[in-house]
Write a protein that holds these residues in place. Sequence first.
Motif, mmCIF file in Angstrom:
data_model
loop_
_atom_site.group_PDB
_atom_site.id
_atom_site.type_symbol
_atom_site.label_atom_id
_atom_site.label_comp_id
_atom_site.label_asym_id
_atom_site.label_seq_id
_atom_site.Cartn_x
_atom_site.Cartn_y
_atom_site.Cartn_z
ATOM 1 N N GLY A 264 0.785 -1.098 -0.059
ATOM 2 C CA GLY A 264 -0.061 -0.014 -0.007
ATOM 3 C C GLY A 264 0.957 1.381 -0.160
ATOM 4 N N THR A 265 2.059 1.350 0.236
ATOM 5 C CA THR A 265 3.054 2.363 0.184
ATOM 6 C C THR A 265 2.842 2.844 -1.100
ATOM 7 N N GLU A 266 2.977 4.208 -1.561
ATOM 8 C CA GLU A 266 2.840 4.743 -2.742
ATOM 9 C C GLU A 266 4.325 4.888 -3.172
ATOM 10 N N LEU A 267 4.456 5.006 -4.600
ATOM 11 C CA LEU A 267 5.631 5.458 -5.061
ATOM 12 C C LEU A 267 5.359 6.627 -5.943
ATOM 13 N N PHE A 268 6.576 7.221 -6.010
ATOM 14 C CA PHE A 268 6.501 8.906 -6.778
ATOM 15 C C PHE A 268 7.717 8.696 -7.662
ATOM 16 N N HIS A 269 7.336 9.600 -8.788
ATOM 17 C CA HIS A 269 8.244 9.767 -10.030
ATOM 18 C C HIS A 269 8.904 10.814 -9.755
ATOM 19 N N SER A 270 10.303 11.075 -9.942
ATOM 20 C CA SER A 270 11.140 12.273 -10.090
ATOM 21 C C SER A 270 10.650 13.421 -10.894
ATOM 22 N N LEU A 271 10.068 13.112 -12.118
ATOM 23 C CA LEU A 271 9.474 13.793 -13.038
ATOM 24 C C LEU A 271 8.273 14.374 -12.951
ATOM 25 N N ASP A 272 7.328 13.745 -12.012
ATOM 26 C CA ASP A 272 5.931 14.153 -11.547
ATOM 27 C C ASP A 272 5.823 13.721 -10.342
ATOM 28 N N LYS A 306 12.112 6.995 -18.095
ATOM 29 C CA LYS A 306 13.261 8.009 -17.692
ATOM 30 C C LYS A 306 12.960 8.312 -16.290
ATOM 31 N N GLY A 307 14.201 9.159 -15.665
ATOM 32 C CA GLY A 307 13.831 9.458 -14.147
ATOM 33 C C GLY A 307 14.048 8.559 -13.371
ATOM 34 N N GLU A 308 13.515 8.798 -11.931
ATOM 35 C CA GLU A 308 13.720 7.940 -10.695
ATOM 36 C C GLU A 308 12.560 7.651 -10.405
ATOM 37 N N ILE A 309 12.245 6.424 -9.772
ATOM 38 C CA ILE A 309 11.172 6.074 -8.982
ATOM 39 C C ILE A 309 11.530 5.982 -7.219
ATOM 40 N N ARG A 310 10.778 6.734 -6.693
ATOM 41 C CA ARG A 310 11.129 6.858 -5.112
ATOM 42 C C ARG A 310 9.985 6.106 -4.387
ATOM 43 N N LEU A 311 10.283 5.642 -3.151
ATOM 44 C CA LEU A 311 9.507 4.954 -2.215
ATOM 45 C C LEU A 311 8.985 5.491 -1.340
ATOM 46 N N GLY A 312 7.643 5.776 -1.056
ATOM 47 C CA GLY A 312 7.080 6.521 -0.063
ATOM 48 C C GLY A 312 6.567 7.913 -0.003
ATOM 49 N N SER A 313 7.677 8.838 -0.725
ATOM 50 C CA SER A 313 7.567 10.101 -0.920
ATOM 51 C C SER A 313 8.469 10.587 -2.242
ATOM 52 N N ALA A 314 8.487 11.769 -2.490
ATOM 53 C CA ALA A 314 9.191 12.229 -3.513
ATOM 54 C C ALA A 314 10.682 12.370 -3.095
ATOM 55 N N GLN A 315 10.735 12.236 -1.922
ATOM 56 C CA GLN A 315 12.115 12.310 -1.162
ATOM 57 C C GLN A 315 12.736 10.997 -0.791
ATOM 58 N N GLY A 316 11.738 9.810 -0.790
ATOM 59 C CA GLY A 316 12.143 8.452 -0.342
ATOM 60 C C GLY A 316 13.191 8.057 -1.143
ATOM 61 N N PRO A 317 13.638 6.702 -0.612
ATOM 62 C CA PRO A 317 14.787 6.042 -1.192
ATOM 63 C C PRO A 317 14.301 5.545 -2.902
ATOM 64 N N VAL A 318 15.669 5.806 -3.513
ATOM 65 C CA VAL A 318 15.487 5.169 -4.935
ATOM 66 C C VAL A 318 14.964 3.870 -5.330
ATOM 67 N N LEU A 319 14.266 3.358 -5.829
ATOM 68 C CA LEU A 319 14.229 2.093 -6.170
ATOM 69 C C LEU A 319 14.857 1.707 -7.525
ATOM 70 N N LYS A 320 15.501 0.498 -7.486
ATOM 71 C CA LYS A 320 16.152 -0.102 -8.487
ATOM 72 C C LYS A 320 15.166 -1.286 -9.185
ATOM 73 N N ILE A 321 14.857 -1.150 -10.444
ATOM 74 C CA ILE A 321 13.889 -2.398 -10.987
ATOM 75 C C ILE A 321 14.781 -3.601 -11.285
ATOM 76 N N ASP A 322 14.287 -4.700 -10.907
ATOM 77 C CA ASP A 322 14.911 -5.912 -11.103
ATOM 78 C C ASP A 322 14.198 -6.703 -12.115
ATOM 79 N N ALA A 323 14.615 -7.763 -12.929
ATOM 80 C CA ALA A 323 14.195 -8.451 -13.887
ATOM 81 C C ALA A 323 12.944 -9.476 -13.214
#
Length: 331
Positions: A264-272, A306-323
């Motif tokens: 349920g934790t939301e994800l946020f994109h650095s460009l939006d 493009k950009g970064e996906i962050r966990l929990g807030s726009a300032q949260g940890p950066v997510l690395k996407i795995d296969a």
Amino acid sequence: MTNISQNTHNQGEIPSSGLSPLPQWGLILVEGSDAASFLQNQLTNSVLGLRRTFSPQIAESYAATRLVGYCSPKGRLLASAWITLVPVSESSDDRFALFISKDIAASIAKRLAMFVLRSKVKITDVSNQMTISGYFSASSEIAEFEINDSAIGLRLPDVFVNSQSYGRILVAQENAVPTEDHSMINTWNDLEVQSAIPRIVLATQEQFVPQMINFESVAGVDFKKGCYPGQEIVARSQYRGVIKRRLFLAHTDRAADLGLFGPGTELFHSLDPSQPAGMVVLSSPSAQDLNRLDLQVECKLEALEKGEIRLGSAQGPVLKIDALPYPLIEI
């Protein structure tokens, strides 16, 4: 496009086998002469033709156990479950066991019961009477695991991590008191995350159309079966290609506050950053590196470009996407 890394961990080793209590899992029993036809009209997957499994046998393969979803009329998943057909005896009525998240088991049993009407069906949430445990092992050893005559067991799809395939078995039995070992619990939870097979919990109810979390790609939807709640919307999503979100595996190496980023934790994109770009489906500390959090995330496809996906807030940890460990069915 966002980097997609291979699913490998370098610190520590996953135990080769273990038995873990699973307090987050529950069990619903659906039994009676009309149980099969009733469930066929409620679930995303077909239950007709499931092979009967009698304890102490363990149900395995698509012939005996299947992933199913239960949707709202709007096509959003209220629940997911692993189902198997486990009659008490050769001469008894059908009895289906649904292994489901415990935090939604009571409400789902109650909702299903609303639609029984005159059908010869009994629905019982036995989550507080049965202890749910999970056994995992290198696949070559999994066949040696045994359950008692009154237990219900089903084998889940194997999980491939660090060049090793792990088999998994869910077990429900009365009056069992498994030894709590946090490393075993954590390993099971991490293997579940790494399977990339979603499980709906209370925090994610009604958030996803099945295809948004790859349900059709992990054999959780039968598009040839008859109607069920939300079926028209699920079918339309499949054949009109309107799904713009998918489930992905991801991880973050930030050690602080890992326990805050549950389902349920939301994800946020650095460009939006003004609006969520997705949501955590499941998460677990890595079985090999407790400073790393492994996650299943549902995310907008365009956010991966493009950009970064962050966990929990726009300032949260950066997510690395795995296969993903399986191919997606193209929509």
